[in-house]
Design a protein around this motif. Sequence first.
Motif, PDB file in Angstrom:
ATOM      1  N   PRO A  59       1.063 -18.160   3.293  1.00  0.00           N
ATOM      2  CA  PRO A  59      -0.220 -17.854   2.630  1.00  0.00           C
ATOM      3  C   PRO A  59      -0.979 -16.710   3.290  1.00  0.00           C
ATOM      4  N   ARG A  60      -0.753 -16.487   4.579  1.00  0.00           N
ATOM      5  CA  ARG A  60      -1.428 -15.378   5.263  1.00  0.00           C
ATOM      6  C   ARG A  60      -0.879 -14.044   4.766  1.00  0.00           C
ATOM      7  N   ILE A  61       0.410 -14.022   4.561  1.00  0.00           N
ATOM      8  CA  ILE A  61       1.058 -12.821   4.011  1.00  0.00           C
ATOM      9  C   ILE A  61       0.544 -12.574   2.587  1.00  0.00           C
ATOM     10  N   GLN A  62       0.516 -13.612   1.797  1.00  0.00           N
ATOM     11  CA  GLN A  62       0.099 -13.471   0.394  1.00  0.00           C
ATOM     12  C   GLN A  62      -1.362 -13.021   0.293  1.00  0.00           C
ATOM     13  N   ALA A  63      -2.207 -13.491   1.207  1.00  0.00           N
ATOM     14  CA  ALA A  63      -3.624 -13.101   1.181  1.00  0.00           C
ATOM     15  C   ALA A  63      -3.778 -11.611   1.466  1.00  0.00           C
ATOM     16  N   LEU A  64      -3.011 -11.101   2.420  1.00  0.00           N
ATOM     17  CA  LEU A  64      -3.096  -9.674   2.739  1.00  0.00           C
ATOM     18  C   LEU A  64      -2.504  -8.842   1.606  1.00  0.00           C
ATOM     19  N   GLN A  65      -1.447  -9.355   0.989  1.00  0.00           N
ATOM     20  CA  GLN A  65      -0.842  -8.625  -0.129  1.00  0.00           C
ATOM     21  C   GLN A  65      -1.818  -8.502  -1.299  1.00  0.00           C
ATOM     22  N   ARG A  66      -2.616  -9.526  -1.515  1.00  0.00           N
ATOM     23  CA  ARG A  66      -3.565  -9.499  -2.637  1.00  0.00           C
ATOM     24  C   ARG A  66      -4.613  -8.399  -2.486  1.00  0.00           C
ATOM     25  N   ILE A  67      -4.906  -7.999  -1.268  1.00  0.00           N
ATOM     26  CA  ILE A  67      -5.887  -6.919  -1.077  1.00  0.00           C
ATOM     27  C   ILE A  67      -5.205  -5.588  -0.753  1.00  0.00           C
ATOM     28  N   GLY A  68      -3.894  -5.518  -1.069  1.00  0.00           N
ATOM     29  CA  GLY A  68      -3.170  -4.246  -0.946  1.00  0.00           C
ATOM     30  C   GLY A  68      -2.667  -3.913   0.436  1.00  0.00           C
ATOM     31  N   GLY A  69      -2.633  -4.898   1.348  1.00  0.00           N
ATOM     32  CA  GLY A  69      -2.207  -4.640   2.722  1.00  0.00           C
ATOM     33  C   GLY A  69      -0.706  -4.449   2.864  1.00  0.00           C
ATOM     34  N   ILE A  70      -0.311  -4.030   4.071  1.00  0.00           N
ATOM     35  CA  ILE A  70       1.106  -3.795   4.369  1.00  0.00           C
ATOM     36  C   ILE A  70       1.676  -5.026   5.064  1.00  0.00           C
ATOM     37  N   THR A  71       2.817  -5.492   4.585  1.00  0.00           N
ATOM     38  CA  THR A  71       3.490  -6.651   5.172  1.00  0.00           C
ATOM     39  C   THR A  71       4.986  -6.396   5.195  1.00  0.00           C
TER      40      THR A  71
END
Length: 877
Positions: A640-652
């Motif tokens: 869920p931490r990865i998904q939260a950052l992805q939702r705001i356009g972050g790099i993972t």
Amino acid sequence: MKIREINAMRGPNYWSVRRHKLIVMVLDLEEMEERPSNKIPGFGERIRAMFPGMISHRCSKGCEGGFFMRIDEGTWMGHIIEHIALEIQTLADMDTGFGRTRGYGEKGVYNVVFSYIEESVGRYAAKAAVRICEALIEGKDYDMTEDIQEMRELREAERLGPSTGSIVEEAQSRGIPWIRLNKYSLCQLGYGANQKRIQATVTSETSSIGVELACDKEDTKYLLEQAEVEVPRGDIISRERSLEDACRYVGYPLVIKPIDGNHGRGITVDITNYETALEAFRIAKEVSSRVIVEKYITGEDYRLLVINHVFVAAAKRTPAHVIGDGKHPIKELVEEVNKDPRRGYGHEKVLTAITLNDLTKNIIKDAGYNVDSVLDEGEMLILKDTANLSTGGTAEDVTDIVHPANVSMAERISKIIDLDICGIDVMTTDITKPLSETGGAVLEVNAGPGFRMHLAPTTGLPRNVAAPVVDKLFPQKGDTGRIPIVAITGTNGKTTTSRLMAHIAKMKGYRVGYTTSDGVYIQNRMLMQGDCTGPASAEFVLKDPTVNFAVLECARGGLLRAGLGFKKCDIAIVTNVAADHLGLKGIHTIEQLAKVKGVIPETVLPDGYAILNADDDLVYDMRRNLNCNVALFSMDENNPRIQALQRIGGITAVYENGFVTLCKGAWKMRIMKAESIPLTYGGRAQFMIQNVLPATIAAHISGISIEDTKAALETFIPSASSTPGRLNLFEFNDFNILLDYAHNPAGMRALQKFTDTIEATVKVGIIAGIGDRREEDNNEMGSIAADMFDEIIIRQDKNLRGKSESDLINMLDQGIKNKDPQKKTMIIPSEKEAITYAVSNAEKGSLIVLCSDVVPDALELVQELKEKDLRGELSLS
């Protein structure tokens, strides 16, 4: 009380990321742990009397006198020593005020932390503060005079001079990093291939011919005469017999000075007779074999400063002097002048105190006086033969009134002599008029001119003359002289990640310097061997003028010992945090260890990235203290931490469907299948996949394409040369040997996941207890080994690190018995004998797993055995 150790932080550190210059003293209060300040009769009164200035120490009370309130309430001696160390530095004119005292994790033992200006002074202050505190406890008199003077002298010996210091400060204000290269004034601005150097006010771009010319007064004068610049008539001689003719030719009054002199050495001025000239000649000869005899130009002494061939400042200089009052003798007049709060010891203040040395006494004698003579009211007596500020002279800024003709002349001279930083000494009665009108002349051209008179004139406007120097060295707007820095930390995996990142950058064409726990490498050539994860190794890379990309492995030890070897990085990777080295250096919990590791991402530049492990709670929590971008990696794409950052356009970066995948927002960019990456051993080494993930993010942020990253991953082959001691698999004819650096429980569990995927008739583990780990850590290592292996050989590390061989063996053995009392176990203390025994008794199809701490020795032995096996010379029982 007993000082256990004193460490000096020189970069971002566990105690403060922003305050880099801290002393950390480990202090054992011994019996004083039971005697806080309020239990010592008269302590409060004595410390108030000794340090009245401490009224300004607000302490935790947050108000004036707060520290004294704490004294009255009762506080421990470590806290008091912290405040004393700060106050005595302030009394020595080094005003500094940050401090904190915290428990070390043992009863009565504290970390006493306080800031310093100069390291040697900080170390001295730590010891002196303990001595002073002991005297206060015992009620004994203590004279601080010697301590204060010693600290001042230490500062003058260690500090950068005003000129060098001003350039360094200007560079720092622009975000340009710097490193001091020697104990004098040689400094590096910028890093690696982008560095520039300064030495006082000589730069790496200063013409060596220009310096030589400026140092040769004969050639300087000749060139200036040829260019129709006003210079005094003169002659150059080397023998005493030529002096009389020279004096006659030049005419009195005259000045005699050495041809190679500087800083006013060997110069005698206003000579009006042959006897004085003869004495002056002999003084000059002590400095130089050739001597200038030239016309003494009357007027006032001016220094014109030209930088990059542009006039930037001018100062009128007046030699050290006193003015009579008809009442007090000369020596008292000097004392009165020295009471000026602007005067101090050496360069510590704007002005330097006047000293009555032999030279001064001779000048006073030549004027017909002695130090006890009383001057008439208003009479001025010159005390030094030069106007240098370092001898007590004064300076008045006159930049704005210099005549344009004199400005043009100064700029011409800088080009004639070819100096990028040029100080021109002029004598004239009126600097607002051209020299041609006043009968003035250029007396000297100086390479490496001092900036002090312009930075802090006695009167007039200060001029930031360091700025044009930095402008010249870094002419492009925003140029900070930096190179890309990727800093990597964590408990496990940081060495492999560092090596992989360095390989990716090298494949892209960068000239890479990198540090690891086994050495320092410049462009893949090892230049230093051993554990090189501390600040000195980082500086080694950043000082190398061939390097344009740095990858720096940063371990706990060096960071606690001295802080980081750099102030800021572009990318920080934190692989994980697990129990390791606990109980050492005051770090007793995994949360404290996480705080140590967390220093590295806190140093990332605002536009840089901290790459954090989203599967590790302690690492993920580091994001709260950051002032930079954050990228995350995970072995679970549904984290869920990865998904939260992805939702705001972050790099993972994630491991999904067998792929190493880079994500920008929700968009996936699959790099390649993990099983196709050699480092992962066909995808079986899960912890190696975890190392690949942050490296791919770092490559992407560094502007390296997916294609180039993929090519680098395909060519990074795990081996004794590319990843020494990190999952090195050696296939023998009848068995295999796996060598790994697994040295803590988390590392052993990760290794177990890999060995569980390997088919073998029997698995033999060669393990060792580690001296700087807790008993429970060594017990757990034994327990994991009992679960991993069919047979175990306990050997011993070369470095016992404070514990006995038998203790370490017993710790492991106990852990094994706790898990499986029947586990087949042998004890062979010598690593070489343990390996030889295991190989000699290896069953067909077996796997020998060697957990080694001295990787080079183990690798060398295994490779020797491998060569014997290839030649058919290896005999098995």
